[in-house]
Write a protein that holds these residues in place. Structure first.
Motif, short mmCIF file in Angstrom:
data_model
loop_
_atom_site.label_atom_id
_atom_site.label_comp_id
_atom_site.label_asym_id
_atom_site.label_seq_id
_atom_site.Cartn_x
_atom_site.Cartn_y
_atom_site.Cartn_z
N CYS A 131 30.33 -12.00 12.45
CA CYS A 131 29.80 -10.45 12.49
C CYS A 131 30.02 -9.82 11.33
N ASP A 165 30.65 -9.99 26.20
CA ASP A 165 31.73 -8.92 25.67
C ASP A 165 31.69 -9.05 24.32
N ALA A 166 31.71 -10.20 23.77
CA ALA A 166 31.87 -10.51 22.15
C ALA A 166 30.42 -10.07 21.60
N SER A 167 29.40 -10.55 22.13
CA SER A 167 28.02 -9.95 21.49
C SER A 167 28.01 -8.64 21.66
N LEU A 168 28.42 -7.85 22.68
CA LEU A 168 28.24 -6.09 22.60
C LEU A 168 29.10 -5.72 21.58
N GLU A 169 30.22 -6.29 21.42
CA GLU A 169 31.01 -5.80 20.01
C GLU A 169 30.30 -6.06 18.90
N ARG A 170 29.38 -7.19 18.73
CA ARG A 170 28.76 -7.38 17.50
C ARG A 170 27.64 -6.19 17.55
N ALA A 172 27.61 -3.29 18.71
CA ALA A 172 28.53 -1.90 18.50
C ALA A 172 28.55 -1.77 16.76
N ARG A 173 28.95 -2.86 16.41
CA ARG A 173 29.29 -2.85 14.84
C ARG A 173 27.96 -2.96 14.12
N GLU A 176 26.96 0.47 13.91
CA GLU A 176 27.83 1.57 13.07
C GLU A 176 27.27 1.14 11.82
N ALA A 198 25.55 -0.08 27.00
CA ALA A 198 26.81 -0.09 25.87
C ALA A 198 26.38 0.87 24.82
N THR A 199 25.25 1.27 24.59
CA THR A 199 24.72 1.85 23.35
C THR A 199 23.58 2.98 23.65
#
Length: 215
Positions: A131, A165-170, A172-173, A176, A198-199
């Motif tokens: 990521c 979950d891990a992909s949604l965190e990606r 988000a970053r 950002e 999620a976004t």
């Protein structure tokens, strides 16, 4: 001359319309798309690689930028370019952004696979970068563009391997880091809906035939 500012404004959420960009690999196919009512086309790396009898992994930044210019010089359409992995590390990506911007593209899609891109991709085998490395790519792309309305699309290929979950965190970053659009390559409508929820960043989806490729 493409109006990038107007095009980018159309992509904001909530959108009054869906922007549909059919595949166009040259000026003729782009002109045909324009004739039947599309004002945006997608210059896909996979299709361009097949057209040139190589794979997407072997395309160069020069070839892709020349293919872009061949369309924009002759047809008044917005061209979204598949920039693959950016043709190298963030320094190479920065140069690729300048080439595509100068060629008249409206935006570029970059993804979180290793560079150079592996030909295994066409067999469904993904080789992801971390990521953090993808975030660096996005930042390099954002910093390299001279027109702030040149659209940066960040594609996330990890849903099948790393999970939702891990992909949604990606994602988000990636947002950002400055991505203007996010392209989640999901495995089913449930994952795509989760990405949408999620976004607030606009989403892009790839469609093949009668269904979304990410579905």
């Amino acid at each position: 001359m493409v109006d990038r500012k107007e095009f980018k404004a159309r992509l904001a959420r909530p959108a009054s319309e869906m922007v549909v960009a059919p595949l166009a690999l040259d000026a003729l196919s782009a002109a045909l798309a324009k004739r039947v009512g599309f004002d945006t086309v997608y210059l896909g790396g996979g299709g361009l690689g097949y057209q040139r009898a190589v794979t997407e992994a072997l395309l160069t930044a020069t070839e892709v930028s020349e293919a872009t210019r061949a369309i924009t010089e002759r047809v008044d359409v917005n061209v979204i370019v598949d920039g693959g992995v950016g043709f190298g590390d963030p320094v190479h990506l920065a140069r690729s952004i300048r080439l595509l911007e100068d060629a008249g593209a409206a935006g570029v899609e970059i993804e979180d696979q290793v560079a150079p891109k592996r030909v295994h991709h066409h067999k469904g085998v993904e080789h992801h970068v971390s990521c953090t490395e993808m975030v660096d790519r996005i930042k390099a792309a954002v910093n390299a563009r001279r027109d702030g309305d040149f659209v940066i699309i960040a594609r996330c290929n990890t849903f099948a391997q790393e999970g939702t979950d891990a992909s949604l965190e990606r994602l988000a970053r990636y947002a950002e880091a400055g991505a203007d659009l996010l392209m989640p390559i999901t495995r089913g409508d449930e994952q795509f809906a989760a990405a949408s929820t999620a976004t607030v960043v606009p989403l892009a989806a790839m469609v093949i035939g009668s269904g979304r490729a990410s579905g």
